[in-house]
Design an enzyme around this catalytic site. Sequence first.
Site, PDB file in Angstrom:
ATOM      1  N   CYS A   1      18.785  43.414  18.880  1.00  0.00           N
ATOM      2  CA  CYS A   1      19.725  42.710  17.997  1.00  0.00           C
ATOM      3  C   CYS A   1      21.163  43.036  18.351  1.00  0.00           C
ATOM      4  O   CYS A   1      22.082  42.293  17.990  1.00  0.00           O
ATOM      5  CB  CYS A   1      19.428  43.038  16.536  1.00  0.00           C
ATOM      6  SG  CYS A   1      19.279  44.799  16.193  1.00  0.00           S
TER       7      CYS A   1
ATOM      8  N   ASN B   1      10.721  45.325  18.602  1.00  0.00           N
ATOM      9  CA  ASN B   1      11.441  45.711  19.822  1.00  0.00           C
ATOM     10  C   ASN B   1      11.658  47.218  19.945  1.00  0.00           C
ATOM     11  O   ASN B   1      11.749  47.732  21.045  1.00  0.00           O
ATOM     12  CB  ASN B   1      12.760  44.955  19.937  1.00  0.00           C
ATOM     13  CG  ASN B   1      13.658  45.125  18.732  1.00  0.00           C
ATOM     14  OD1 ASN B   1      13.212  45.491  17.651  1.00  0.00           O
ATOM     15  ND2 ASN B   1      14.932  44.848  18.913  1.00  0.00           N
TER      16      ASN B   1
ATOM     17  N   GLU C   1      18.813  45.093   8.313  1.00  0.00           N
ATOM     18  CA  GLU C   1      19.546  44.867   9.555  1.00  0.00           C
ATOM     19  C   GLU C   1      18.923  43.631  10.181  1.00  0.00           C
ATOM     20  O   GLU C   1      17.755  43.650  10.577  1.00  0.00           O
ATOM     21  CB  GLU C   1      19.431  46.059  10.509  1.00  0.00           C
ATOM     22  CG  GLU C   1      20.233  45.826  11.780  1.00  0.00           C
ATOM     23  CD  GLU C   1      19.956  46.876  12.835  1.00  0.00           C
ATOM     24  OE1 GLU C   1      20.625  46.814  13.880  1.00  0.00           O
ATOM     25  OE2 GLU C   1      19.087  47.729  12.631  1.00  0.00           O
TER      26      GLU C   1
END
Length: 329
Positions: A177, A46, A143
């Site tokens: 996210c 992304n 992450e």
Amino acid sequence: DRAAEEARNVVSTGEYREGSTAGHEGWQAIVKHEPIGAVLCITPYNYPLATTALQVAPAIAAGNSVLLKPASKTPISAAILADVIADVDGIPDGAFNFVPGEASEIGDVLAGDDRVNAIAMTGSSGAGKHVARESGMVNLHMELGGNAPAVVFDDADLSDVAGNCAKGSFKYAGQRCSAISRVLAHESVHDDLVDLIDGQMDAWQAGDLFDEDTAFGPLISEEQADWVETLVEDALEKGADLVRGGSRRAPEGVPDELATQFFEPTLLANVPHDARIVDEEQFGPIAAITTFEDEAEALEIANGSDLALDAAVFTSDYKRAMRMAERID
């Protein structure tokens, strides 16, 4: 720039520290930074260049060798970065390694190699757990998945809330996210907030990403659009109200090969607490609005998911804002 500045801070001849435990008074130890070794960087689709740079730059700046495994759907920007690094004087041959490929074929080979000393990864929680199982005793910096709640109390400025929640849910088609994946609205303001968010949605026009008027693009794959559709259908089956969107529809001018990857910006209201979208990561353009009665219930819903990355609280009560900030996991 940040990595370069940190490199200046860690490169030193060491720091002398006096002994402090019994029997070691007067002793001196030299403490200095050393590279950890080989760092495997596993990057997402992304933000395929920005996130890659955030992993690779500090690793190199600290003197480590790097193996870069980009997301299989977005390897090109990482390949361009690899070309740039290859032309940098002072980086020895073999210090930077670009290893593209399908995770199913090469991921376990890389993560499970005992020559890897650390793994930096941004990706889904499921993928992170898998890498952790395969990697053994290495340093992990991850992450992982998010399901960010926005908690809206009855004293909040709803106009401000609506704009922020719309952007939080629809930016990059929700493929972040840190996206606002669920809006928890006090039951007294739910309907007004839904109307205000609905009024924001005309600005989110889908189209060709190379068109300057486009605010909204396709999802990364047909499979991702299938997943988003699954979550929306589950919410509707459990009693959520469909206010807008909810369909797989490609805008005009989109190439045929991308048509199946689009999902409309979607607004769901009165989402039941047992809907999957309240607890699971969507990575799609869905604003899902559910309700709560009081602080305790808002915290129960917010902390009910096993995904924790970001959260937002909208209220004019400073003490309540800080109280919620401390208690949201």
